[in-house]
Design a protein around this motif. Structure first.
Motif, short mmCIF file in Angstrom:
data_model
loop_
_atom_site.label_atom_id
_atom_site.label_comp_id
_atom_site.label_asym_id
_atom_site.label_seq_id
_atom_site.Cartn_x
_atom_site.Cartn_y
_atom_site.Cartn_z
N ARG A 41 -6.81 -0.49 -14.04
CA ARG A 41 -6.58 -1.92 -13.83
C ARG A 41 -5.32 -2.13 -13.02
O ARG A 41 -4.43 -1.27 -13.00
N SER A 42 -5.22 -3.27 -12.36
CA SER A 42 -4.04 -3.53 -11.54
C SER A 42 -3.58 -4.98 -11.68
O SER A 42 -4.38 -5.89 -11.93
N ILE A 43 -2.27 -5.16 -11.52
CA ILE A 43 -1.65 -6.48 -11.51
C ILE A 43 -0.79 -6.56 -10.26
O ILE A 43 0.06 -5.69 -10.03
N PHE A 44 -1.00 -7.58 -9.45
CA PHE A 44 -0.24 -7.77 -8.23
C PHE A 44 0.60 -9.03 -8.37
O PHE A 44 0.05 -10.14 -8.51
N ALA A 45 1.92 -8.89 -8.35
CA ALA A 45 2.83 -10.02 -8.54
C ALA A 45 3.61 -10.26 -7.26
O ALA A 45 4.23 -9.35 -6.71
N LEU A 86 0.83 -1.21 0.00
CA LEU A 86 0.00 0.00 0.00
C LEU A 86 0.86 1.26 0.00
O LEU A 86 0.49 2.27 -0.61
N GLU A 87 2.00 1.22 0.67
CA GLU A 87 2.89 2.39 0.68
C GLU A 87 3.49 2.62 -0.70
O GLU A 87 3.55 3.76 -1.17
N ALA A 88 3.94 1.56 -1.37
CA ALA A 88 4.50 1.71 -2.72
C ALA A 88 3.45 2.25 -3.69
O ALA A 88 3.74 3.12 -4.51
N ILE A 89 2.22 1.77 -3.57
CA ILE A 89 1.14 2.26 -4.43
C ILE A 89 0.86 3.73 -4.14
O ILE A 89 0.64 4.53 -5.06
N HIS A 90 0.84 4.09 -2.87
CA HIS A 90 0.58 5.48 -2.48
C HIS A 90 1.62 6.41 -3.11
O HIS A 90 1.28 7.49 -3.61
N GLN A 91 2.88 6.00 -3.10
CA GLN A 91 3.94 6.82 -3.72
C GLN A 91 3.75 6.91 -5.23
O GLN A 91 4.03 7.94 -5.84
N SER A 99 -9.25 2.16 -1.79
CA SER A 99 -9.21 3.18 -2.85
C SER A 99 -10.54 3.32 -3.59
O SER A 99 -10.73 4.28 -4.34
N GLY A 100 -11.44 2.36 -3.40
CA GLY A 100 -12.69 2.38 -4.16
C GLY A 100 -12.48 2.03 -5.62
O GLY A 100 -13.32 2.34 -6.46
N ASN A 101 -11.36 1.39 -5.92
CA ASN A 101 -11.04 1.02 -7.30
C ASN A 101 -11.80 -0.26 -7.66
O ASN A 101 -11.55 -1.33 -7.11
N ARG A 102 -12.72 -0.16 -8.61
CA ARG A 102 -13.54 -1.29 -9.01
C ARG A 102 -13.08 -1.91 -10.32
O ARG A 102 -13.76 -2.77 -10.87
N ALA A 103 -11.92 -1.48 -10.83
CA ALA A 103 -11.40 -2.03 -12.09
C ALA A 103 -10.85 -3.43 -11.85
O ALA A 103 -10.60 -3.85 -10.72
N ALA A 104 -10.66 -4.15 -12.95
CA ALA A 104 -10.19 -5.54 -12.88
C ALA A 104 -8.79 -5.61 -12.26
O ALA A 104 -7.96 -4.71 -12.46
N ILE A 117 -7.55 -5.54 -0.52
CA ILE A 117 -7.46 -4.42 0.43
C ILE A 117 -7.31 -3.10 -0.31
O ILE A 117 -7.95 -2.09 0.02
N TYR A 118 -6.44 -3.09 -1.33
CA TYR A 118 -6.26 -1.87 -2.13
C TYR A 118 -7.58 -1.45 -2.79
O TYR A 118 -7.94 -0.28 -2.78
N SER A 119 -8.30 -2.42 -3.33
CA SER A 119 -9.57 -2.11 -3.98
C SER A 119 -10.56 -1.49 -3.01
O SER A 119 -11.23 -0.51 -3.32
#
Length: 241
Positions: A75-79, A62-67, A122-127, A117-119
């Protein structure tokens, strides 16, 4: 085959390099890794009630995403090679000890915990897509990003994160020296948006190119310096001109 991207923004966190400008000093021989006390970011932007329930891995992601400051509905990809293995091991130990299982721990022990958790936060509803591919997890995340951008050129968020595996598994699996999370907003290389750098991945010929680490890649990105080398099974070329 060449996979080419525009990097629009990025963020990264580790216990020793927590902001973009700190990666300029990588590697820093003055750091005493054995006495480093900072374990997780503060996450001031996350409500305290939710923050205290998060695992270390989710917090650094979450900190890396915030930066990185991604678009609101991208859209997001989590690896991640191991995901929430430390939380899972804790639950297994509780079972062995016949202790009560934590409902929060159980619900957040899945591999794509950080994505969910990020979704929510952030309210992000994308895939969102989760990737686990052993030692090649980082490059496979970029391969997935390339495929998605080919189908839809709208910028997307790519996150890569891992931490040390529990002692019981260290002889069977590779893990980073210390926890690390990185986030990139990526677009096609010919995107009209202003890019910080261009990144190209090509299949690796191990006889060509120096070994490249994620730390060195981030340091070069922070310094806006070109670099190339072999990483995660591919040859990487970062062009900041």
């Amino acid at each position: 085959m060449h996979l080419k991207f525009s990097i629009l923004s990025w963020g990264a966190w580790s216990p020793h390099y927590q902001q973009a400008n700190e990666w300029l000093t990588w590697p820093n021989a003055t750091i005493d890794y054995s006495t480093q006390q900072i374990a997780v970011p503060k996450l001031a932007h996350v409500p305290a009630m939710q923050r205290r329930r998060l695992s270390k891995l989710t917090k650094i992601i979450l900190e890396a995403i915030h930066q990185c400051a991604p678009e609101k509905q991208c859209r997001s990809i989590f690896a991640s090679q191991h995901g929430e293995i430390n939380r899972t091991i804790g639950l297994l130990n509780d079972i062995v000890d016949k202790s009560a299982l934590s409902p929060t721990g159980f619900s957040q022990s899945v591999h794509n915990t950080a994505s969910g958790i990020y979704s929510i936060l952030s309210g992000n509803r994308a895939a969102s897509t989760s990737i686990a591919a052993g030692k090649n997890t980082l490059s496979q995340g970029f391969i997935e990003a390339f495929g998605q951008l080919h189908a839809d050129p709208e910028p997307l968020l790519l996150v890569y994160a891992d931490e040390q595996v529990p002692q019981v598994y260290q002889q069977f699996s590779s893990s980073p020296e210390w926890a690390i999370a990185t986030a990139f907003m990526l677009a096609p290389a010919d995107d009209s948006q202003v890019a910080l750098a261009t990144l190209t991945l090509t299949p690796s010929n191990k006889q060509v190119g120096n070994e490249l680490s994620i730390g060195l890649l981030l340091s070069s990105l922070a310094a806006k310096q070109n670099i190339s080398g072999v990483l995660s099974g591919w040859h990487w070329e970062l062009n900041c001109d």
